[in-house]
Design an enzyme around this catalytic site. Structure first.
Site, PDB file in Angstrom:
ATOM      1  CB  ILE A 138      -1.163   0.164   1.833  1.00 42.22           C
ATOM      2  CG1 ILE A 138      -1.671  -0.732   0.837  1.00 42.22           C
ATOM      3  CG2 ILE A 138      -1.565   1.785   1.343  1.00 42.22           C
ATOM      4  CD1 ILE A 138      -2.556  -1.712   2.374  1.00 42.22           C
ATOM      5  NE  ARG A 178      -7.315  -3.451  12.056  1.00 42.43           N
ATOM      6  CZ  ARG A 178      -7.654  -3.287  10.164  1.00 42.43           C
ATOM      7  NH1 ARG A 178      -7.053  -2.348   9.208  1.00 42.43           N
ATOM      8  NH2 ARG A 178      -8.328  -4.407   9.864  1.00 42.43           N
ATOM      9  CD  GLU A 231     -12.431   1.325  12.867  1.00 38.42           C
ATOM     10  OE1 GLU A 231     -12.437   0.574  12.042  1.00 38.42           O
ATOM     11  OE2 GLU A 231     -11.887   2.965  13.056  1.00 38.42           O
ATOM     12  CG  HIS A 279     -11.930   0.991   8.990  1.00 42.84           C
ATOM     13  ND1 HIS A 279     -11.982  -0.219   9.887  1.00 42.84           N
ATOM     14  CD2 HIS A 279     -11.535   0.364   7.721  1.00 42.84           C
ATOM     15  CE1 HIS A 279     -10.755  -1.308   9.653  1.00 42.84           C
ATOM     16  NE2 HIS A 279     -10.582  -0.898   8.685  1.00 42.84           N
TER      17      HIS A 279
HETATM   18  C1  DGY Z   1      -7.885  -4.129   5.938  1.00 47.26           C
HETATM   19  O1  DGY Z   1      -8.906  -5.422   5.117  1.00 47.26           O
HETATM   20  O2  DGY Z   1      -7.895  -4.464   6.715  1.00 47.26           O
HETATM   21  C2  DGY Z   1      -9.049  -2.528   6.212  1.00 47.26           C
HETATM   22  O3  DGY Z   1      -8.309  -2.248   7.595  1.00 47.26           O
HETATM   23  C3  DGY Z   1     -10.138  -2.901   5.544  1.00 47.26           C
HETATM   24  O4  DGY Z   1     -10.277  -1.836   4.637  1.00 47.26           O
END
Ligand code: DGY
Length: 322
Positions: free
Chosen positions: A160, A239, A268, A287
């Site tokens: 990512i 997170r 959350e 999220h």
């Molecule tokens: C994950 O896949 O862990 C992401 O937080 C989902 O959005």
């Protein structure tokens, strides 16, 4: 593929069609078809018969849950993060665990980039301003800042993070990163490796993409926010528990951190009455980083494939180990 129709797969929530069809065609699938959540007693009854569990990430998978599932062989979660799963406990019981990396990276990188831009340009705030009839009072919104020429510090340079680099370079940002291990391809990627301390001290924008682990829980507290540049912006798509919410609130209230854009929070879901939401220098999304049709379909398919491979005793397309 071996015959799996005698294998029972249970689900912790609604399945997307890509996963439902694959699992229903090949296994004895138990999925809640009525509205609302699966009632706890029904889910417990399913666990007692389960050979595999398809998790949508909405349950804690620990020893207590595993005790209810004596035949469990495979768990597949439709997410890249698996901090809700005690993988060591699963593996100790011979249960294999799968997640869904990579297929969600472009969508998550897009949202991260969107939040970086939002933290600079207050897009969500601008919409709020207009929707509350304040178009003519644009000054109240204040100016944003340019991305061009600014330094983006990425904490956690996996699939990512590396995709965010490409997006940030397109905005003429300079990118630095900190990771447990320096990447051998960082020069080609266009990101410079720095220590965590240097990243905090020199970034105009700090983006968090690390997984939640014992090591990263509370990684951003008072000390780290104080170490960041005056007026820096903070973006978290990883997170919520990686950040001390009180410390972030204080840093935003004092203006030391100019803006935060968060897709994840602690707690959350974030209650609508939470004090973070009283601030005017924050954007929070619920999220949704991987929430696109294509990505959620791909995640569901990969999770279902993890289950089928695991039940067949084959290598799972994405297996995690303790
Ligand atoms: C994950 O896949 O862990 C992401 O937080 C989902 O959005």
């Amino acid at each position: 593929m071996a015959e799996l129709k005698n294998m029972t797969v249970v689900t912790s929530g609604k399945l997307r069609k890509t996963a439902y069809d694959l699992l229903d065609a090949n296994t004895n699938l138990l999925a809640w078809k009525e509205s609302g959540r699966t009632p706890a007693d029904v889910f417990d009854g399913w666990l007692a018969q389960a050979d595999a569990l398809y998790s949508i990430g909405n349950i804690k998978i620990n020893g207590a849950l595993l005790d209810k599932a004596p035949n469990l062989k495979v768990i597949a979660q439709a997410s890249v993060g698996y901090d809700n799963i005690d993988v060591a406990e699963c593996n100790a019981r011979g249960i294999r665990v799968g997640n869904t990396p990579r297929v969600l990276s472009p969508a998550v990188a897009d949202l991260a980039y969107g939040l970086i831009i939002d933290s600079a340009r207050k897009i969500a705030r601008g919409w709020q301003h207009v929707a509350s009839g304040k178009w003519g009072e644009r000054k109240g919104l204040g100016f944003g800042v340019d991305l061009a020429g600014k330094t983006l510090g990425i904490v956690g340079m996996g699939d990512i993070g590396s995709r965010v680099v490409k997006r940030a370079l397109a905005s003429d940002m300079r990118v630095i990163y900190h990771n447990r291990h320096r990447r051998s391809d960082d020069a080609a990627l266009g990101a410079a490796y720095v220590s965590f301390e240097e990243l905090l001290q020199t970034s105009d924008f700090v983006l968090v993409t690390v997984p939640l682990t014992k090591e990263t829980e509370g990684m951003f507290g008072k000390k780290q926010f104080e170490a960041m540049k005056q007026g820096a912006r903070f973006i978290n798509i990883a997170r919520g528990k990686i950040v001390d919410t009180e410390a972030l609130y204080d840093a935003l209230s004092s203006g030391h951190i100019a803006y935060a854009a968060l897709d994840v929070t602690d707690p959350e879901p974030l209650p609508g009455t939470h004090k973070l939401l009283t601030l005017d220098n924050i954007t929070v999304t619920p999220h949704i980083a991987s929430s696109t049709v294509e990505t959620r379909d791909a995640m569901a398919k990969l999770a279902a494939e993890n289950i089928l491979a695991g039940l067949n005793g084959e290598p799972m397309p994405a297996e995690v180990k303790a």
